[in-house]
Every structure is written in structure tokens, then in C-alpha cells.
Write an enzyme that holds these catalytic residues in place. Structure first.
Site, PDB file in Angstrom:
ATOM      1  N   SER A   1     -12.906  -3.619   1.071  1.00 30.11           N
ATOM      2  CA  SER A   1     -13.195  -2.995   2.359  1.00 30.11           C
ATOM      3  C   SER A   1     -14.693  -2.814   2.522  1.00 30.11           C
ATOM      4  CB  SER A   1     -12.511  -1.625   2.456  1.00 30.11           C
ATOM      5  OG  SER A   1     -11.109  -1.757   2.409  1.00 30.11           O
TER       6      SER A   1
ATOM      7  N   LYS B   1      -4.105   5.582   8.313  1.00 30.88           N
ATOM      8  CA  LYS B   1      -4.864   5.902   7.112  1.00 30.88           C
ATOM      9  C   LYS B   1      -5.552   7.244   7.296  1.00 30.88           C
ATOM     10  CE  LYS B   1      -7.115   2.737   4.898  1.00 30.88           C
ATOM     11  NZ  LYS B   1      -8.086   1.673   4.546  1.00 30.88           N
TER      12      LYS B   1
ATOM     13  N   ARG C   1       0.856  -1.187   0.000  1.00 31.90           N
ATOM     14  CA  ARG C   1       0.000   0.000   0.000  1.00 31.90           C
ATOM     15  C   ARG C   1       0.895   1.242   0.000  1.00 31.90           C
ATOM     16  NH1 ARG C   1      -2.492   3.684   3.477  1.00 31.90           N
ATOM     17  NH2 ARG C   1      -4.652   4.228   2.909  1.00 31.90           N
TER      18      ARG C   1
END
Length: 227
Positions: free
Chosen positions: A121, A150, A49
Site C-alpha cells: 500500500s 477499513k 483480509r
């Protein structure tokens, strides 16, 4: 993963146990060193990520992803790409994880092929049901606890959503994400998750291998207790 058949739920549940997510912006050390230590500690799945301030783009992102994927392959751990479908295709990655604002799992499946892992998600029951309908292999559920990893994190849900999904008969593999540490991981598994996703808890650890090993032990213990 070279088989073109879709991964079984049983196999995926095992892979989700300690699911490490990382990019260069999450690391104090060289990303390759961090991942090597995490792999040595026993992580079961890795997601690349590369997002946030200072994140690599273009060739730099591609080269880092390729080097990290090679490490995963050497340890027999699947390599998943976050959001970036073109990168996943270019690398022939083992799969992809997408959010609610990305392409639906069905379209991704057509481009990636049957043998790849697709995670989505989900932040509520409706999103979970839609992702399953679209063909997701597993759901990332959270954020369970407050997280700084995040910037676009949704409101904290605790273990409530995991419990609700299981109570509604949703049996797809689930992984909890968001603010999970060794001290608060147990309720996530007890609620019905098959594993835990971790970013800073491993990437920022002083002893990365030992920390990863501790998470593996904790999840295994809680799964045994849950039966």
C-alpha cells in the site's frame, strides 16, 4: 502459480483488473458462497483480509483461508493474503499484500520466494518509491474515495496520487482502492491504474456474480478507451 520466476508486469496488470478483497466480517452470506459467486462473475485476483470486529483468529482463520484458496485454485485465480506472512507461508499462497507498518518487501521476498506476488500500500510518492526500491510487484493506491470497509483508512486522495505517480514516470502496476463503485470506477482507470480493488461493492452486493461481471466489463471498456 508454481513457477519460481517473478511474475511479469504485463501478466500482473491483467490480474489486477478486478481485485476482490474479503474476509468473513465483510460478508452477509457464507464467505465461500460470496467468493464462489465473485469468481463466477470473473474477478481476476483475490485477497483474503480477515480483520475487524468479530474476525476469525487461529485455526478458524487458517481453515477459512485454506477453503477460500481452494476455490481460487479451482478457478485459476491467484490467492493473496493480507499482511499475515506466516499464514501466506503456511498456505503456500500466491502472494501477500502489506501496508506501510509491515515488513519491507525485500525481507518478505526472501521468505516467500521469487515466484510470489508482493503488493504494498502506498499513500504518497515517497512511500511508492520506497516500496519499489524494496521490490514490490505492484502498489495499492488510495483510498481513492471515502470507504467504510477499513477502520484504519488513510485520508481520501481521489485519483490525484495515481496521476502523480504516472506523471513521475512510475510504471509499476497500480491498483486503486477505496470506495470504488460501478459509477465512479472509470476515473480510476483513466488516471492510470491497471485495475480496481473492491471489498463491499462486491461482498455486499445483492447479485454478486452480476456485480463482479459489471466491474470486469467497466474496467475492460475503460482500458480500451485509454489505449
Amino acid at each position: 502459480m508454481t513457477d519460481n520466476s517473478r511474475i511479469s508486469s504485463a501478466a500482473l496488470r491483467s490480474l489486477l483488473k478486478v481485485y476482490f478483497i474479503m474476509g468473513s466480517v465483510n460478508c452477509r452470506l457464507d464467505p465461500s458462497e460470496v467468493l464462489t459467486e465473485a469468481l463466477t462473475g470473473g474477478i481476476t485476483l483475490f485477497q483474503f483480509r480477515e480483520k475487524g470486529n468479530g474476525a476469525l483468529t487461529g485455526r478458524g482463520k487458517l481453515e477459512l483461508a485454506r477453503s477460500l484458496m481452494q476455490l481460487c485454485r479451482a478457478h485459476g485465480v491467484p490467492f493473496i493474503v493480507n499482511d499475515d506472512l506466516e499464514l501466506a507461508i503456511a498456505l503456500d499462497a500466491d502472494g501477500i499484500h502489506v501496508g506501510q507498518d509491515d515488513a519491507p518487501a525485500g525481507m518478505i521476498r526472501r521468505r516467500l520466494g521469487a515466484g510470489k506476488i508482493i503488493g504494498v500500500s502506498a499513500h504518497n510518492l515517497q512511500e511508492a518509491q520506497q516500496a519499489i526500491q524494496d521490490g514490490a510487484d505492484y502498489l495499492g493506491v488510495g483510498p481513492v474515495y471515502p470507504t467504510n470497509s477499513k477502520a484504519d483508512a488513510q485520508p481520501v486522495r481521489g485519483t490525484q496520487l495515481i496521476e502523480e505517480l504516472r506523471m513521475r514516470g512510475i510504471d509499476i502496476p497500480l491498483v486503486g482502492i477505496g470506495g470504488i463503485t460501478l459509477s465512479n470506477a472509470a476515473p480510476v482507470i483513466a488516471a492510470g491504474a491497471d485495475g480496481i480493488s473492491l471489498i463491499s461493492a462486491i461482498a455486499q452486493a445483492d447479485q454478486i456474480s452480476d456485480t463482479a461481471r459489471g466491474f470486469v466489463k467497466k474496467v475492460d471498456e475503460e482500458l480500451r478507451l485509454r489505449g
